[in-house]
Design a protein around this motif. Structure first.
Motif, PDB file in Angstrom:
ATOM      1  N   ALA A 355       0.830  -1.208   0.000  1.00  0.00           N
ATOM      2  CA  ALA A 355       0.000   0.000   0.000  1.00  0.00           C
ATOM      3  C   ALA A 355       0.868   1.264   0.000  1.00  0.00           C
ATOM      4  O   ALA A 355       0.564   2.239  -0.690  1.00  0.00           O
ATOM      5  CB  ALA A 355      -0.931  -0.003   1.209  1.00  0.00           C
ATOM      6  N   VAL A 356       1.955   1.244   0.767  1.00  0.00           N
ATOM      7  CA  VAL A 356       2.854   2.400   0.813  1.00  0.00           C
ATOM      8  C   VAL A 356       3.482   2.638  -0.554  1.00  0.00           C
ATOM      9  O   VAL A 356       3.566   3.779  -1.032  1.00  0.00           O
ATOM     10  CB  VAL A 356       3.947   2.207   1.892  1.00  0.00           C
ATOM     11  CG1 VAL A 356       5.052   3.254   1.753  1.00  0.00           C
ATOM     12  CG2 VAL A 356       3.329   2.267   3.285  1.00  0.00           C
ATOM     13  N   LEU A 357       3.919   1.587  -1.234  1.00  0.00           N
ATOM     14  CA  LEU A 357       4.513   1.724  -2.562  1.00  0.00           C
ATOM     15  C   LEU A 357       3.503   2.295  -3.557  1.00  0.00           C
ATOM     16  O   LEU A 357       3.826   3.177  -4.359  1.00  0.00           O
ATOM     17  CB  LEU A 357       5.029   0.376  -3.053  1.00  0.00           C
ATOM     18  CG  LEU A 357       6.355  -0.086  -2.458  1.00  0.00           C
ATOM     19  CD1 LEU A 357       6.566  -1.570  -2.703  1.00  0.00           C
ATOM     20  CD2 LEU A 357       7.510   0.713  -3.049  1.00  0.00           C
ATOM     21  N   HIS A 358       2.278   1.787  -3.507  1.00  0.00           N
ATOM     22  CA  HIS A 358       1.233   2.314  -4.386  1.00  0.00           C
ATOM     23  C   HIS A 358       0.943   3.778  -4.056  1.00  0.00           C
ATOM     24  O   HIS A 358       0.754   4.603  -4.961  1.00  0.00           O
ATOM     25  CB  HIS A 358      -0.048   1.487  -4.268  1.00  0.00           C
ATOM     26  CG  HIS A 358      -0.047   0.231  -5.076  1.00  0.00           C
ATOM     27  ND1 HIS A 358       0.740  -0.857  -4.775  1.00  0.00           N
ATOM     28  CD2 HIS A 358      -0.736  -0.109  -6.205  1.00  0.00           C
ATOM     29  CE1 HIS A 358       0.539  -1.817  -5.667  1.00  0.00           C
ATOM     30  NE2 HIS A 358      -0.353  -1.381  -6.548  1.00  0.00           N
ATOM     31  N   GLU A 359       0.911   4.097  -2.770  1.00  0.00           N
ATOM     32  CA  GLU A 359       0.591   5.459  -2.368  1.00  0.00           C
ATOM     33  C   GLU A 359       1.687   6.434  -2.776  1.00  0.00           C
ATOM     34  O   GLU A 359       1.404   7.583  -3.146  1.00  0.00           O
ATOM     35  CB  GLU A 359       0.348   5.516  -0.859  1.00  0.00           C
ATOM     36  CG  GLU A 359      -0.013   6.896  -0.322  1.00  0.00           C
ATOM     37  CD  GLU A 359      -1.344   7.444  -0.820  1.00  0.00           C
ATOM     38  OE1 GLU A 359      -1.700   8.575  -0.412  1.00  0.00           O
ATOM     39  OE2 GLU A 359      -2.027   6.771  -1.623  1.00  0.00           O
ATOM     40  N   ILE A 360       2.927   5.999  -2.737  1.00  0.00           N
ATOM     41  CA  ILE A 360       4.020   6.850  -3.223  1.00  0.00           C
ATOM     42  C   ILE A 360       3.789   7.202  -4.685  1.00  0.00           C
ATOM     43  O   ILE A 360       3.848   8.374  -5.084  1.00  0.00           O
ATOM     44  CB  ILE A 360       5.378   6.151  -3.044  1.00  0.00           C
ATOM     45  CG1 ILE A 360       5.773   6.096  -1.563  1.00  0.00           C
ATOM     46  CG2 ILE A 360       6.471   6.878  -3.842  1.00  0.00           C
ATOM     47  CD1 ILE A 360       6.988   5.225  -1.273  1.00  0.00           C
ATOM     48  N   GLN A 361       3.499   6.198  -5.500  1.00  0.00           N
ATOM     49  CA  GLN A 361       3.295   6.448  -6.926  1.00  0.00           C
ATOM     50  C   GLN A 361       2.045   7.281  -7.183  1.00  0.00           C
ATOM     51  O   GLN A 361       2.027   8.130  -8.070  1.00  0.00           O
ATOM     52  CB  GLN A 361       3.215   5.123  -7.685  1.00  0.00           C
ATOM     53  CG  GLN A 361       4.536   4.361  -7.704  1.00  0.00           C
ATOM     54  CD  GLN A 361       4.411   3.038  -8.423  1.00  0.00           C
ATOM     55  OE1 GLN A 361       4.114   2.003  -7.826  1.00  0.00           O
ATOM     56  NE2 GLN A 361       4.632   3.062  -9.714  1.00  0.00           N
ATOM     57  N   ARG A 362       0.990   7.014  -6.406  1.00  0.00           N
ATOM     58  CA  ARG A 362      -0.240   7.799  -6.567  1.00  0.00           C
ATOM     59  C   ARG A 362      -0.008   9.256  -6.171  1.00  0.00           C
ATOM     60  O   ARG A 362      -0.366  10.177  -6.903  1.00  0.00           O
ATOM     61  CB  ARG A 362      -1.349   7.214  -5.682  1.00  0.00           C
ATOM     62  CG  ARG A 362      -2.701   7.916  -5.857  1.00  0.00           C
ATOM     63  CD  ARG A 362      -3.589   7.770  -4.639  1.00  0.00           C
ATOM     64  NE  ARG A 362      -3.086   8.539  -3.498  1.00  0.00           N
ATOM     65  CZ  ARG A 362      -3.257   9.836  -3.330  1.00  0.00           C
ATOM     66  NH1 ARG A 362      -3.897  10.556  -4.230  1.00  0.00           N
ATOM     67  NH2 ARG A 362      -2.777  10.448  -2.252  1.00  0.00           N
ATOM     68  N   PHE A 363       0.597   9.451  -5.021  1.00  0.00           N
ATOM     69  CA  PHE A 363       0.763  10.789  -4.467  1.00  0.00           C
ATOM     70  C   PHE A 363       1.644  11.674  -5.351  1.00  0.00           C
ATOM     71  O   PHE A 363       1.308  12.828  -5.612  1.00  0.00           O
ATOM     72  CB  PHE A 363       1.361  10.684  -3.063  1.00  0.00           C
ATOM     73  CG  PHE A 363       1.621  12.010  -2.406  1.00  0.00           C
ATOM     74  CD1 PHE A 363       0.597  12.708  -1.796  1.00  0.00           C
ATOM     75  CD2 PHE A 363       2.893  12.558  -2.405  1.00  0.00           C
ATOM     76  CE1 PHE A 363       0.834  13.940  -1.197  1.00  0.00           C
ATOM     77  CE2 PHE A 363       3.148  13.785  -1.810  1.00  0.00           C
ATOM     78  CZ  PHE A 363       2.107  14.482  -1.202  1.00  0.00           C
ATOM     79  N   ILE A 364       2.772  11.129  -5.821  1.00  0.00           N
ATOM     80  CA  ILE A 364       3.718  11.981  -6.554  1.00  0.00           C
ATOM     81  C   ILE A 364       3.273  12.221  -7.985  1.00  0.00           C
ATOM     82  O   ILE A 364       3.658  13.216  -8.599  1.00  0.00           O
ATOM     83  CB  ILE A 364       5.142  11.391  -6.537  1.00  0.00           C
ATOM     84  CG1 ILE A 364       5.246  10.119  -7.387  1.00  0.00           C
ATOM     85  CG2 ILE A 364       5.603  11.127  -5.123  1.00  0.00           C
ATOM     86  CD1 ILE A 364       6.667   9.573  -7.493  1.00  0.00           C
ATOM     87  N   SER A 365       2.460  11.333  -8.563  1.00  0.00           N
ATOM     88  CA  SER A 365       2.009  11.467  -9.956  1.00  0.00           C
ATOM     89  C   SER A 365       3.192  11.874 -10.830  1.00  0.00           C
ATOM     90  O   SER A 365       3.223  12.964 -11.414  1.00  0.00           O
ATOM     91  CB  SER A 365       0.883  12.513 -10.046  1.00  0.00           C
ATOM     92  OG  SER A 365       0.347  12.575 -11.346  1.00  0.00           O
TER      93      SER A 365
END
Length: 495
Positions: A355-365
């Motif tokens: 989830a953290v890895l996905h959230e990094i990619q989502r957040f930074i776009s």
């Protein structure tokens, strides 16, 4: 001034104004059939609306007034922006054929001239992309063999981090070297030392070009290419950087040609030469030395910069949220332990880390507007006509930051990808690699690298920021083609 001279100047001015007026009226007729948008000014288009530090957020804001499909003008050229999951999916997946071509980016097109994989179109793109995907798979992409290479490289990276001895350092080039060595093993069939001067110079060049392209200079060069070609600035450095990259790659290409054994290809370059020789009498073949050079640079660059920048951004975010870093580390200890490096089989048992890895990619776009598309023909889309060859920007930030799918989308929160019971939650809105026919060819490799490198680092080190975590700025330092993190230094403390 002589009367005749004055008359001539006035005549030229009048004729120029009439010509511009005719062009503008002609375009106005076309605009009536296109999606709505802010009224453009002559020559500069909507440049005033685009004068912003966060281009993607500005485009999201414009959609509130003009809807999920609207038209902007980059100078005299109209572009269509797609906002939101439904519009992006409808174009890139449901009407994939019409929206398949790669859109023009003047800053890049001037340099690469349609060669290679990433910025080519038509038959050239089909031949080279198909060949690249097949060759990358044959050399292990998506298989256990490439995982083993990444884990081996992770060990090199850990040794370099250990050598910092808890002193402050900039992680940019260490992460660049780690990710680049994976694609280098496939493309060049070799591994570069982290202190190799030529290798580090190329890392610096790639990093520089990504930052220039993501800056206001890069944006201006894409909107006003003819004007920007005439004035000095950082954007002029991209051509010099590309020539240096070509020299680096050409050395490898020439060495491969001299030692080529067609019965035993060692890497992508060998395979390309074999294909080139097989099709030397085929006039329609796209397997040429020029395309070999640019395809190699495409793979080398794409396989390095985006993944390393994501890792660098991720380490910055985790310094700001040490409680999240600690929860990831706890999960690593529970699932993997300390006696071995993480492997991909562990990922399914590590929902919080995932989830953290996905959230990094989502957040930074990271690539907020995706790489531009265009339409292959006059295309009817949601009641509007998009003329052939019009550039189309699928606004990925609008999907990754969708407030209904991801509550509080501007906040970094791994719960966006977790169910109430703590299991991992998939989302169709997670498309940092874009979607459809032009989806990133290296998605599988990038996801594997992000997991293995980040978990290996956190398994062995604690991140120590140089400032109070509350003061860490995780907004992009540059934002246009890419969202680039702030420059920073940190310490890593062995566990």
């Amino acid at each position: 001034m002589e009367p005749l001279g004055t008359s001539t100047v006035l005549l030229v001015i009048c004729l120029s104004c009439l010509l511009l007026s005719a062009i503008w009226k002609s375009q106005a007729n076309k605009r009536r059939k296109m999606p709505p948008g802010p009224t453009p000014l002559p020559i500069i288009g909507n440049a005033l609306q685009l004068k912003t530090n966060r281009l993607d957020l500005t485009l999201c804001k414009l959609s509130e007034k003009y809807g999920p499909v609207y038209t902007l003008h980059f100078g005299m050229k109209p572009v269509v922006v797609l906002h939101g999951y439904d519009a992006v999916k409808e174009a890139l997946i449901d009407q994939a054929e019409e929206f398949a071509p790669r859109g023009k980016m003047p800053l890049v097109d001037k340099l690469v001239q349609g060669k290679g994989i990433v910025f080519s179109n038509g038959e050239r793109w089909k031949q080279l992309r198909r060949f690249a995907l097949t060759t990358l798979r044959n050399f292990g992409m998506g298989k256990k063999s490439i995982e083993d290479r990444i884990r081996e490289e992770a060990q090199y990276l850990l040794e370099q981090l250990q050598a910092t001895k808890e002193r402050p350092f900039d992680p940019t080039f260490l992460l660049n070297c780690a990710t680049s060595n994976i694609i280098c093993s496939i493309v060049f069939g070799k591994h570069y030392d982290y202190d190799d001067k030529k290798f580090l110079a190329i890392m610096a060049i790639m990093n520089d070009n990504f930052e220039i392209a993501s800056s206001r200079w890069g944006r201006a060069a894409n909107i006003f290419p003819s004007f920007m070609n005439l004035i000095p600035g950082p954007h002029q450095r991209m051509g010099t950087n590309l020539e240096k990259s070509k020299e680096f790659v050409m050395e490898e290409v020439e060495a491969h040609r001299e030692t080529l054994d067609p019965s035993s290809p060692r890497d992508f370059i060998d395979c390309f030469f074999i294909k080139l020789d097989q099709e030397k009498n085929n006039e329609a073949s796209e397997f040429t030395t020029e395309n070999l050079l640019m395809s190699t640079i495409d793979l080398f660059t794409a396989g390095t910069e985006t993944t390393s920048t994501t890792l660098r951004y991720g380490l910055l975010i985790l310094q700001k949220y040490p409680e999240i870093e600690e929860k990831v580390r706890k999960e690593i200890d529970q699932v993997v332990g300390r006696s071995r490096l993480p492997c991909m089989a562990d990922r399914g048992q590590m929902p919080y880390t995932d989830a953290v890895l996905h959230e990094i990619q989502r957040f930074i776009s990271l690539i907020p507007l995706s790489v531009p598309h265009s339409v292959a023909k006059d295309t009817l889309f949601r009641g509007y006509t998009i003329p052939k060859d019009t550039i189309v920007f699928p606004l990925l930030t609008s999907v990754l930051h969708d407030g209904k799918e991801f509550p509080n989308p501007t906040q970094f929160d791994p719960q966006h990808f977790l169910n109430k019971d703590g299991t991992f939650r998939k989302s169709d809105y997670f498309m940092p690699f874009s979607a459809g026919k032009l989806i990133c060819a290296g998605e599988g490799l990038a996801r594997m690298e992000l997991f293995l490198f980040l978990t290996s680092i956190l398994q062995n080190f604690k991140l120590k920021p140089l400032t109070d975590p509350q003061d860490i700025d995780i907004k992009p330092h540059l934002s246009s083609i890419g969202n680039v993190p702030q420059h920073y230094r940190l310490c890593v403390v062995p566990r």
